[in-house]
Design an enzyme around this catalytic site. Structure first.
Site, mmCIF file in Angstrom:
data_model
loop_
_atom_site.group_PDB
_atom_site.id
_atom_site.type_symbol
_atom_site.label_atom_id
_atom_site.label_comp_id
_atom_site.label_asym_id
_atom_site.label_seq_id
_atom_site.Cartn_x
_atom_site.Cartn_y
_atom_site.Cartn_z
ATOM 1 N N ARG A 1 -8.514 -0.859 4.468
ATOM 2 C CA ARG A 1 -7.657 0.168 3.842
ATOM 3 C C ARG A 1 -6.307 -0.416 3.434
ATOM 4 O O ARG A 1 -5.689 0.038 2.493
ATOM 5 C CB ARG A 1 -7.415 1.315 4.833
ATOM 6 C CG ARG A 1 -8.649 2.118 5.175
ATOM 7 C CD ARG A 1 -8.304 3.314 6.006
ATOM 8 N NE ARG A 1 -7.170 4.030 5.427
ATOM 9 C CZ ARG A 1 -6.503 4.989 6.048
ATOM 10 N NH1 ARG A 1 -6.851 5.321 7.281
ATOM 11 N NH2 ARG A 1 -5.517 5.616 5.470
ATOM 12 N N ARG B 1 -0.276 14.018 13.399
ATOM 13 C CA ARG B 1 0.259 13.784 12.052
ATOM 14 C C ARG B 1 0.205 15.053 11.194
ATOM 15 O O ARG B 1 -0.438 15.121 10.163
ATOM 16 C CB ARG B 1 -0.475 12.623 11.390
ATOM 17 C CG ARG B 1 -0.287 11.357 12.215
ATOM 18 C CD ARG B 1 -0.850 10.163 11.561
ATOM 19 N NE ARG B 1 -0.072 9.777 10.386
ATOM 20 C CZ ARG B 1 -0.475 8.805 9.559
ATOM 21 N NH1 ARG B 1 -1.621 8.212 9.782
ATOM 22 N NH2 ARG B 1 0.246 8.482 8.511
ATOM 23 N N CYS C 1 -6.019 12.188 13.173
ATOM 24 C CA CYS C 1 -6.052 10.750 12.841
ATOM 25 C C CYS C 1 -5.913 10.001 14.164
ATOM 26 O O CYS C 1 -5.373 10.514 15.128
ATOM 27 C CB CYS C 1 -4.876 10.509 11.889
ATOM 28 S SG CYS C 1 -4.196 8.868 11.936
ATOM 29 N N ASP D 1 4.525 0.208 12.020
ATOM 30 C CA ASP D 1 3.316 -0.394 11.454
ATOM 31 C C ASP D 1 3.152 -1.856 11.853
ATOM 32 O O ASP D 1 2.136 -2.464 11.524
ATOM 33 C CB ASP D 1 3.321 -0.293 9.927
ATOM 34 C CG ASP D 1 3.182 1.145 9.474
ATOM 35 O OD1 ASP D 1 3.426 1.423 8.294
ATOM 36 O OD2 ASP D 1 2.859 2.004 10.316
ATOM 37 N N ARG E 1 -4.947 10.270 4.763
ATOM 38 C CA ARG E 1 -3.992 11.362 4.947
ATOM 39 C C ARG E 1 -2.929 11.352 3.871
ATOM 40 O O ARG E 1 -2.346 12.382 3.546
ATOM 41 C CB ARG E 1 -3.272 11.259 6.281
ATOM 42 C CG ARG E 1 -3.917 10.514 7.371
ATOM 43 C CD ARG E 1 -3.049 10.502 8.574
ATOM 44 N NE ARG E 1 -2.088 11.573 8.546
ATOM 45 C CZ ARG E 1 -2.377 12.853 8.693
ATOM 46 N NH1 ARG E 1 -3.625 13.196 8.851
ATOM 47 N NH2 ARG E 1 -1.449 13.769 8.634
ATOM 48 N N LYS F 1 0.841 -1.203 0.000
ATOM 49 C CA LYS F 1 0.000 0.000 0.000
ATOM 50 C C LYS F 1 0.874 1.251 0.000
ATOM 51 O O LYS F 1 0.664 2.175 -0.778
ATOM 52 C CB LYS F 1 -0.881 0.004 1.242
ATOM 53 C CG LYS F 1 -1.539 1.342 1.544
ATOM 54 C CD LYS F 1 -2.457 1.335 2.742
ATOM 55 C CE LYS F 1 -1.747 1.524 4.038
ATOM 56 N NZ LYS F 1 -1.382 2.899 4.400
ATOM 57 N N ASN F 2 1.891 1.255 0.869
ATOM 58 C CA ASN F 2 2.670 2.477 1.067
ATOM 59 C C ASN F 2 3.700 2.731 -0.022
ATOM 60 O O ASN F 2 4.381 3.758 -0.006
ATOM 61 C CB ASN F 2 3.330 2.454 2.445
ATOM 62 C CG ASN F 2 2.282 2.595 3.546
ATOM 63 O OD1 ASN F 2 1.121 2.916 3.262
ATOM 64 N ND2 ASN F 2 2.668 2.314 4.776
HETATM 65 C C1 EPZ Z 1 4.042 6.818 6.480
HETATM 66 O O1 EPZ Z 1 3.199 7.788 7.061
HETATM 67 C C2 EPZ Z 1 3.183 5.574 6.299
HETATM 68 N N1 EPZ Z 1 2.077 5.873 5.393
HETATM 69 C C3 EPZ Z 1 2.649 5.134 7.658
HETATM 70 O O2 EPZ Z 1 1.897 3.941 7.465
HETATM 71 C C4 EPZ Z 1 3.841 4.830 8.567
HETATM 72 O O3 EPZ Z 1 3.368 4.463 9.851
HETATM 73 C C5 EPZ Z 1 4.732 6.069 8.670
HETATM 74 O O4 EPZ Z 1 5.132 6.501 7.351
HETATM 75 C C6 EPZ Z 1 5.989 5.795 9.479
HETATM 76 O O5 EPZ Z 1 6.700 4.741 8.905
HETATM 77 C C7 EPZ Z 1 2.329 5.940 4.060
HETATM 78 O O6 EPZ Z 1 3.443 5.742 3.610
HETATM 79 C C8 EPZ Z 1 1.155 6.233 3.181
HETATM 80 P P1 EPZ Z 1 5.852 10.156 8.701
HETATM 81 P P2 EPZ Z 1 3.688 9.324 7.147
HETATM 82 O O7 EPZ Z 1 5.701 11.451 7.973
HETATM 83 O O8 EPZ Z 1 4.565 9.640 6.006
HETATM 84 C C9 EPZ Z 1 5.811 13.429 12.105
HETATM 85 C C10 EPZ Z 1 0.101 2.480 7.751
HETATM 86 O O9 EPZ Z 1 -0.344 1.902 8.753
HETATM 87 N N2 EPZ Z 1 5.634 14.423 11.029
HETATM 88 O O10 EPZ Z 1 7.026 9.295 8.380
HETATM 89 O O11 EPZ Z 1 2.467 10.149 7.357
HETATM 90 C C11 EPZ Z 1 4.621 12.490 12.240
HETATM 91 O O12 EPZ Z 1 3.611 13.075 13.034
HETATM 92 C C12 EPZ Z 1 0.510 3.932 7.836
HETATM 93 O O13 EPZ Z 1 0.273 1.939 6.628
HETATM 94 C C13 EPZ Z 1 5.588 15.771 11.372
HETATM 95 O O14 EPZ Z 1 5.683 16.138 12.540
HETATM 96 O O15 EPZ Z 1 4.530 9.299 8.465
HETATM 97 C C14 EPZ Z 1 5.229 11.267 12.874
HETATM 98 O O16 EPZ Z 1 5.312 11.464 14.268
HETATM 99 C C15 EPZ Z 1 0.230 4.525 9.203
HETATM 100 N N3 EPZ Z 1 5.423 16.690 10.377
HETATM 101 C C16 EPZ Z 1 6.643 11.234 12.279
HETATM 102 O O17 EPZ Z 1 6.878 12.545 11.753
HETATM 103 C C17 EPZ Z 1 5.327 16.326 9.057
HETATM 104 O O18 EPZ Z 1 5.191 17.212 8.192
HETATM 105 C C18 EPZ Z 1 6.820 10.237 11.135
HETATM 106 O O19 EPZ Z 1 5.734 10.437 10.264
HETATM 107 C C19 EPZ Z 1 5.371 14.943 8.742
HETATM 108 C C20 EPZ Z 1 5.542 14.009 9.736
#
Ligand code: EPZ
Length: 416
Positions: free
Chosen positions: A395, A120, A115, A303, A91, A22-23
């Site tokens: 999803r 996030r 979320c 995850d 998202r 998916k990702n």
């Molecule tokens: C990706 O989400 C994945 N989703 C998530 O999978 C996964 O859990 C996550 O990466 C971490 O590996 C997709 O790829 C579609 P991040 P993402 O930006 O990119 C903070 C699943 O279950 N952050 O790496 O949204 C954020 O809050 C999903 O398949 C900011 O503060 O995650 C988090 O604490 C869930 N500001 C950390 O960084 C920003 O602008 C990592 O989030 C962006 C992120």
């Protein structure tokens, strides 16, 4: 709303074939916005989130055809707006922002909103685009971005962000000049996207490391490419084999994407060996309790945190599970406790004291990976488990009840 019903206690054995990730599919499908002509992507999973991104692109006037093999033509983009009613369901819709600004010079994308697993925010995406010369306004819950042409910049992410890295890598591919991403995400899904972009003619080096360099080009051409297998789906079935003392061949996975997971699960007593086309996982009668700390790749993936918590619920002693990526990713704890698990949450750590049995109960899925942990617990619990709100699960897991049934689980879905 559909429900999943599981009668626990069956030992899993046989083959399970892993679907496309998916990702990886979400950013790769989005990257077609950068090109004019027909792109073809293979091994696309049949998931609710994939249907959402397809709807988003169709709303931009993009032609989208097919399912597992997907053909996309973004030659004609007639709208650059990603509406709230779609973005609030996924998202990752924020991924369209960078590509639309790079290709069309403008975008209006709804802010995703909160979320279950955390606030996030997308501030790092926006800050990076501003560094590349985009004008960004936040109005009526939408991000409005404009740039006649993005300019390359050196961007150091405060936090390693997967979709942030992907969003800016896509935007930088068509920017003027060079972009350097520091503290970039190293996930395999980032590498899959980089390979697809390079196939389109993008000049990218360093994907898979924490420094990625992108030399902008004038145009990108359509490409044919494969989506990598889903390492999180694979890890979920590995844990299911361990929980049920089963013997399962995980086919079509990429063992090299699962090193942290394989290492940790071997510590719990599972036997995991490479076989032709994947991994063979044999569960042990007793489960050894181990400590887990989630980290960005190549560390243990957040995850799979909920799923390994279900495994540790049946461990021989106690384990401490520390969640370092999201601030509220323990929504599954209370549901596992209702099934007899003994878990105490203290900040971003959960202390899991192993019990000898879990008991089936009516439980509620709260987010995608929490739903997987409830299925895992139901597989091993005594009696019947009824899981509601399974739309969360749909999803990210393709045909999950069929795949588990094929492995011998007594699992079914009640359409609601
Ligand atoms: C990706 O989400 C994945 N989703 C998530 O999978 C996964 O859990 C996550 O990466 C971490 O590996 C997709 O790829 C579609 P991040 P993402 O930006 O990119 C903070 C699943 O279950 N952050 O790496 O949204 C954020 O809050 C999903 O398949 C900011 O503060 O995650 C988090 O604490 C869930 N500001 C950390 O960084 C920003 O602008 C990592 O989030 C962006 C992120």
């Amino acid at each position: 709303m559909d429900k999943i019903i599981i009668h626990g206690g069956k030992r899993l054995e046989g083959d399970v074939r892993i679907s496309g990730a998916k990702n990886a599919a979400l950013p790769v499908i989005t990257s077609s916005l950068l090109t004019d002509g027909w792109n073809t992507f293979h091994n696309v999973p049949d998931l609710a989130d994939v249907r959402t991104i397809k709807r988003l692109l169709t709303g931009f006037g993009v032609k989208v055809e097919g399912g597992k093999t997907l053909r996309i033509n973004a030659g004609e983009i007639t709208s650059c707006e990603a509406p709230y009613d779609l973005v609030r369901t996924m998202r990752a819709s924020i991924l369209v922002l960078g590509s639309l600004v790079a290709r069309m010079g403008r975008a209006r994308v709804s802010l995703p909103g909160g979320c279950a697993i955390g606030a996030r925010p997308v501030n790092l995406h926006l800050k990076a685009l501003q560094a590349m010369g985009a004008e960004i306004d936040l109005k009526d819950g939408y991000v409005e971005a404009r740039a006649s042409r993005l300019k390359g910049a050196t961007i150091c992410f405060d936090i390693s962000t997967v979709t942030g890295t992907e969003n800016i890598m896509m935007a930088a591919s068509l920017a003027e000049g060079a972009t350097v991403l520091e503290n970039a995400a190293r996930e395999p899904e980032v590498v899959n996207l980089a390979d697809v972009l390079k196939g389109m003619g993008a000049k990218i080096s360093g994907a898979g490391t924490d420094v990625i360099k992108i030399e902008g080009v004038e145009t990108l051409r359509p490409v044919e490419a494969d989506i990598i297998p889903d390492r999180i789906e694979a890890g979920t079935y590995m844990i299911a084999a361990g929980l049920t003392g089963g013997d399962v061949n995980i086919l079509g996975c990429r063992p090299d994407h699962l090193d942290a997971v394989t290492t940790k699960l071997k510590e719990t007593g599972m036997k995991i060996t490479p076989i032709d086309g994947g991994l063979r996982v044999v569960g042990n009668r007793s489960i050894t309790s181990v400590d887990v700390k989630t980290l960005p790749y190549p560390g243990f993936p957040t995850d799979l945190q909920a799923q390994i918590m279900a495994l540790m619920s049946m461990g021989g002693r106690s384990s401490i599970i520390k969640e370092t990526v999201f601030e509220n990713r323990f929504m599954h704890v209370n549901e596992l406790i209702r099934m007899g698990a003994d878990i105490t949450v203290d900040g971003n750590s959960a202390i899991v004291r192993g019990v000898s049995t879990l008991r089936g109960a009516p439980v509620m899925a709260t987010d995608l990976r929490a739903s997987a942990s409830l299925i895992l617990a139901g597989l091993v619990a005594e009696g019947t488990t009824e899981i509601s709100r399974v739309y969360h699960m749909d999803r990210g897991y393709e045909h999950i009840e069929e795949k588990f049934s094929f492995l011998g689980a007594d699992i079914g879905r009640i359409k609601g």
